[in-house]
Write an enzyme that holds these catalytic residues in place. Sequence first.
Site, PDB file in Angstrom:
ATOM      1  N   SER A   1       0.946  -1.193   0.058  1.00 57.83           N
ATOM      2  CA  SER A   1      -0.064  -0.089  -0.051  1.00 57.83           C
ATOM      3  C   SER A   1       0.667   1.213   0.016  1.00 57.83           C
ATOM      4  O   SER A   1       1.996   1.236   0.459  1.00 57.83           O
ATOM      5  CB  SER A   1      -0.862   0.118   1.119  1.00 57.83           C
ATOM      6  OG  SER A   1      -1.482   1.218   1.503  1.00 57.83           O
TER       7      SER A   1
ATOM      8  N   TYR B   1      -2.522  -0.667  10.749  1.00 59.74           N
ATOM      9  CA  TYR B   1      -2.727  -0.840   9.169  1.00 59.74           C
ATOM     10  C   TYR B   1      -1.211  -0.439   8.372  1.00 59.74           C
ATOM     11  O   TYR B   1      -0.670  -1.140   7.807  1.00 59.74           O
ATOM     12  CB  TYR B   1      -3.664  -0.051   8.496  1.00 59.74           C
ATOM     13  CG  TYR B   1      -3.941  -0.411   6.956  1.00 59.74           C
ATOM     14  CD1 TYR B   1      -4.255  -1.625   6.445  1.00 59.74           C
ATOM     15  CD2 TYR B   1      -3.595   0.740   5.918  1.00 59.74           C
ATOM     16  CE1 TYR B   1      -4.256  -2.103   5.028  1.00 59.74           C
ATOM     17  CE2 TYR B   1      -3.518   0.565   4.634  1.00 59.74           C
ATOM     18  CZ  TYR B   1      -4.157  -1.010   4.349  1.00 59.74           C
ATOM     19  OH  TYR B   1      -4.112  -1.125   2.871  1.00 59.74           O
TER      20      TYR B   1
END
Length: 257
Positions: free
Chosen positions: A137, A150
């Site tokens: 990501s 995250y």
Amino acid sequence: MLKDKVVVITGASSGIGLLTARLLSEEGAVPILAARSRQKLAEASSGIAGKHEIKVLDVTREDQVKQMINEIIADHGQIDILLNNAGYGQFESIVDMPSEEFGRMMDVNYMGIVRCTKAVLPHMLGRGSGRIVNVASMAGKIGTAKSTAYTATKHAVLGFSNALRQELRGTGVTVSTVNPGPIDTPFFELADPAGGYTSNVKWLMMKPEYVARKIVRFMDSGKEELNLPLKAAAAMRFYQLCPRLADRLTYRMMNKK
């Protein structure tokens, strides 16, 4: 060429995983869709016209991972590409998020990739060929407020991928990462149930079809890293070169959760 390539995709019952599987099938590849929900997999399968298979898999279960990989190799004789796509996120401040949730997210987003990679590697090394593509990501490169759990998982994915790439040089097995920014998928139903973040980053939100097409082309390219959207790639490089300056300049712009 992707024709006849056997491609295992985790987290493939919806979103990017499913769309990538559809495109691969259209290219003549054989996508193997893996996810936890048999019902969602069956629904996903109904929308794929070409050759494909579905496998029920929980990436936190090492026994299930090993069994699935062995079954695929037994049935098809090979696994050409592993797309480690399974993952989820929740956006909360560190004081509000339970410590247990940090562990659960790491178990899926990072350890899931480790388990799948370790299961398939002996086969790929034995053949002297194979491609491992890990979906990380933009968060793995640029940390933002309310995403400590995250972001940590995606930093781990990038660190693992970069080190593994060096370890496997010369073996015929390649390791690549995809680093997307926000994508309009069901990911945000859990990560941002109130919708505030998605509303704030609409200008940056990518269509899932666009990302899936980029991933398919990336699989066929042999390149080591794909940063999306392309306009964010320069920002990622700037942040890595000048993290303190970038933090000061971008704090308000990036604090959208």
